[in-house]
Design a protein around this motif. Structure first.
Motif, PDB file in Angstrom:
ATOM      1  N   GLU A  66      10.137  12.667  -1.592  1.00  0.00           N
ATOM      2  CA  GLU A  66       9.290  11.476  -1.432  1.00  0.00           C
ATOM      3  C   GLU A  66       8.145  11.886  -0.519  1.00  0.00           C
ATOM      4  O   GLU A  66       8.258  12.848   0.230  1.00  0.00           O
ATOM      5  CB  GLU A  66      10.086  10.341  -0.791  1.00  0.00           C
ATOM      6  CG  GLU A  66      10.597  10.695   0.599  1.00  0.00           C
ATOM      7  CD  GLU A  66      11.237   9.522   1.327  1.00  0.00           C
ATOM      8  OE1 GLU A  66      11.287   8.418   0.784  1.00  0.00           O
ATOM      9  OE2 GLU A  66      11.682   9.729   2.460  1.00  0.00           O
ATOM     10  N   LEU A  88       9.984   2.414  -1.339  1.00  0.00           N
ATOM     11  CA  LEU A  88       9.769   3.847  -1.073  1.00  0.00           C
ATOM     12  C   LEU A  88       9.315   4.589  -2.318  1.00  0.00           C
ATOM     13  O   LEU A  88       8.430   5.447  -2.254  1.00  0.00           O
ATOM     14  CB  LEU A  88      11.047   4.503  -0.526  1.00  0.00           C
ATOM     15  CG  LEU A  88      11.557   4.018   0.827  1.00  0.00           C
ATOM     16  CD1 LEU A  88      12.551   5.009   1.400  1.00  0.00           C
ATOM     17  CD2 LEU A  88      10.429   3.809   1.815  1.00  0.00           C
ATOM     18  N   TYR A 133       8.965  -3.084   5.721  1.00  0.00           N
ATOM     19  CA  TYR A 133       8.769  -2.060   4.676  1.00  0.00           C
ATOM     20  C   TYR A 133       7.754  -2.561   3.645  1.00  0.00           C
ATOM     21  O   TYR A 133       6.859  -1.831   3.226  1.00  0.00           O
ATOM     22  CB  TYR A 133      10.100  -1.724   3.988  1.00  0.00           C
ATOM     23  CG  TYR A 133      10.890  -0.623   4.677  1.00  0.00           C
ATOM     24  CD1 TYR A 133      10.737   0.713   4.305  1.00  0.00           C
ATOM     25  CD2 TYR A 133      11.794  -0.917   5.692  1.00  0.00           C
ATOM     26  CE1 TYR A 133      11.458   1.717   4.934  1.00  0.00           C
ATOM     27  CE2 TYR A 133      12.516   0.087   6.327  1.00  0.00           C
ATOM     28  CZ  TYR A 133      12.343   1.402   5.941  1.00  0.00           C
ATOM     29  OH  TYR A 133      13.049   2.387   6.578  1.00  0.00           O
ATOM     30  N   ASP A 139      10.171   6.319   5.682  1.00  0.00           N
ATOM     31  CA  ASP A 139      11.340   7.150   5.980  1.00  0.00           C
ATOM     32  C   ASP A 139      10.968   8.591   6.313  1.00  0.00           C
ATOM     33  O   ASP A 139      11.714   9.285   7.008  1.00  0.00           O
ATOM     34  CB  ASP A 139      12.337   7.153   4.810  1.00  0.00           C
ATOM     35  CG  ASP A 139      13.238   5.918   4.824  1.00  0.00           C
ATOM     36  OD1 ASP A 139      12.951   4.973   5.580  1.00  0.00           O
ATOM     37  OD2 ASP A 139      14.233   5.912   4.073  1.00  0.00           O
ATOM     38  N   THR A 161       6.205   7.975   3.073  1.00  0.00           N
ATOM     39  CA  THR A 161       6.930   6.710   3.163  1.00  0.00           C
ATOM     40  C   THR A 161       7.314   6.468   4.622  1.00  0.00           C
ATOM     41  O   THR A 161       7.258   7.392   5.434  1.00  0.00           O
ATOM     42  CB  THR A 161       8.230   6.775   2.355  1.00  0.00           C
ATOM     43  OG1 THR A 161       9.087   7.715   3.010  1.00  0.00           O
ATOM     44  CG2 THR A 161       7.982   7.200   0.921  1.00  0.00           C
TER      45      THR A 161
END
Ligand code: ATP
Ligand code: MG
Length: 304
Positions: free
Chosen positions: A228, A69, A290, A233, A231
């Motif tokens: 962030e 990430l 990921y 997420d 990403t």
């Protein structure tokens, strides 16, 4: 509620830094000599390997997730630097968190999650089904799951407390909070950045269905990106190859986790019981997913 507020792993102690906050995934520190978070000029933001699903922080960690990430955010900040600045000062962080920690400018954050949607899914689709609109934006009738929205729309949400759901709000609600001019600026930036990122991801076989940005201001008032960016997420990534509107797309992040939790684990997501730990196989597949997103987008092998 407070559901999901149980934090699995404690934030590590780091020389020169004082731990001040942990969210579901990130741990924040201020310089040890700073009096408090308000007066600190910089922060150390550490992405852990924690993973959340259905607003719970799971007992299992995904090895290397924090590095993936952080690496992906840095790559995107670079891609976007002609459009917008960001909070990154340095990646020279204590050994224990190298690769997943960043020293960033302590921004004055706008209290709004700046979401852009180029496809109709998730809470946007739920709002559309209930009202025909998303965050007060009227959409054409007859749209189905995963349909493209052209142009993309700004669908802000309020930042929820730990364990609470974010709540979609109208543009006018944002304007009431931050003022008309700033709200318009945040909206235009959000859509412009999304469009640039969507085009970059598309070239690499990934559909960026939607994403969330958090903006803040530097001491001189300049608006920059914090947190962030782009990403798995903070975004929905879909495989462009299998894309077909009218059905649930397979997403590039927690699909294995969600599938296992809701079908095989026997856990009831509407209950107040914490979800069970993930089997090794689900952890490994999720880790691979990921890393695949990182490698597809950046064109680099992980670890870079
Ligand atoms: P969650 O994401 O679990 O719902 P959260 O957003 O509060 O909760 P994290 O994302 O784990 O927690 O932690 C990051 C926190 O740091 C967020 O509150 C975010 O708004 C804040 N933040 C990010 N960048 C900056 C910055 N440059 N300056 C000040 N605060 C920042
Ligand atoms: Mg967050």
């Amino acid at each position: 509620s407070g559901a999901g507020a149980g934090l699995s792993a404690a934030a590590p102690e780091l020389p020169g830094w004082k731990h001040v906050y942990s969210g579901k995934v990130r741990d924040l520190y201020i310089p040890a000599d700073a009096a408090d978070a308000a007066s600190a000029e910089s922060l150390l933001m550490v992405a852990s390997d924690r993973i959340s699903a259905y607003d719970w922080v799971l007992d299992s960690e995904i090895p290397d997730k924090g590095k993936v990430l952080t690496g992906l955010s840095l790559w995107w900040f670079d891609q976007l630097s002609e459009i917008i600045g960001n909070h990154v000062i340095s990646s020279d962080v204590p050994e224990a968190v190298r690769g997943r920690g960043l020293i960033v400018a302590n921004l004055s954050m706008f209290p709004v999650e700046c979401v852009a949607r180029g496809y109709l899914t998730g809470s946007g689709r739920a709002d559309y089904q209930a009202t025909g609109s998303v965050c007060g934006i009227r959409l054409p009738a007859g749209l189905v799951e995963a349909d493209r929205l052209e142009p993309p729309i700004f669908t802000p949400a309020t930042k929820a407390e730990l364990g609470e759901h974010d709540e979609n709000v109208s543009f006018d609600a944002v304007a009431k909070t931050v003022g008309d001019d700033t709200a318009a600026k945040l909206r235009d930036l959000t859509v412009e950045i999304y469009q640039r990122a969507e085009a970059i991801a598309r070239e690499r076989g990934i559909i960026l269905a939607d994403t969330k940005f958090e903006f803040g201001t530097l001491a001189d008032g300049t608006i920059v990106l914090g947190d962030e960016v782009l990403t798995p997420d903070s975004s929905r990534f879909w495989d462009a190859e299998g894309y077909e509107p009218g059905q649930t797309q397979s997403s590039f992040d927690k699909q294995f986790v969600r599938d296992w939790l809701t079908t095989e684990s026997g856990w009831n997501k509407s209950s107040d019981t914490p979800p069970p730990a993930l089997p090794d196989e689900v952890v490994e597949k999720t880790r691979a997913r990921y890393i695949e997103a990182f490698e597809k987008l950046t064109g680099q092998t992980f670890p870079a």
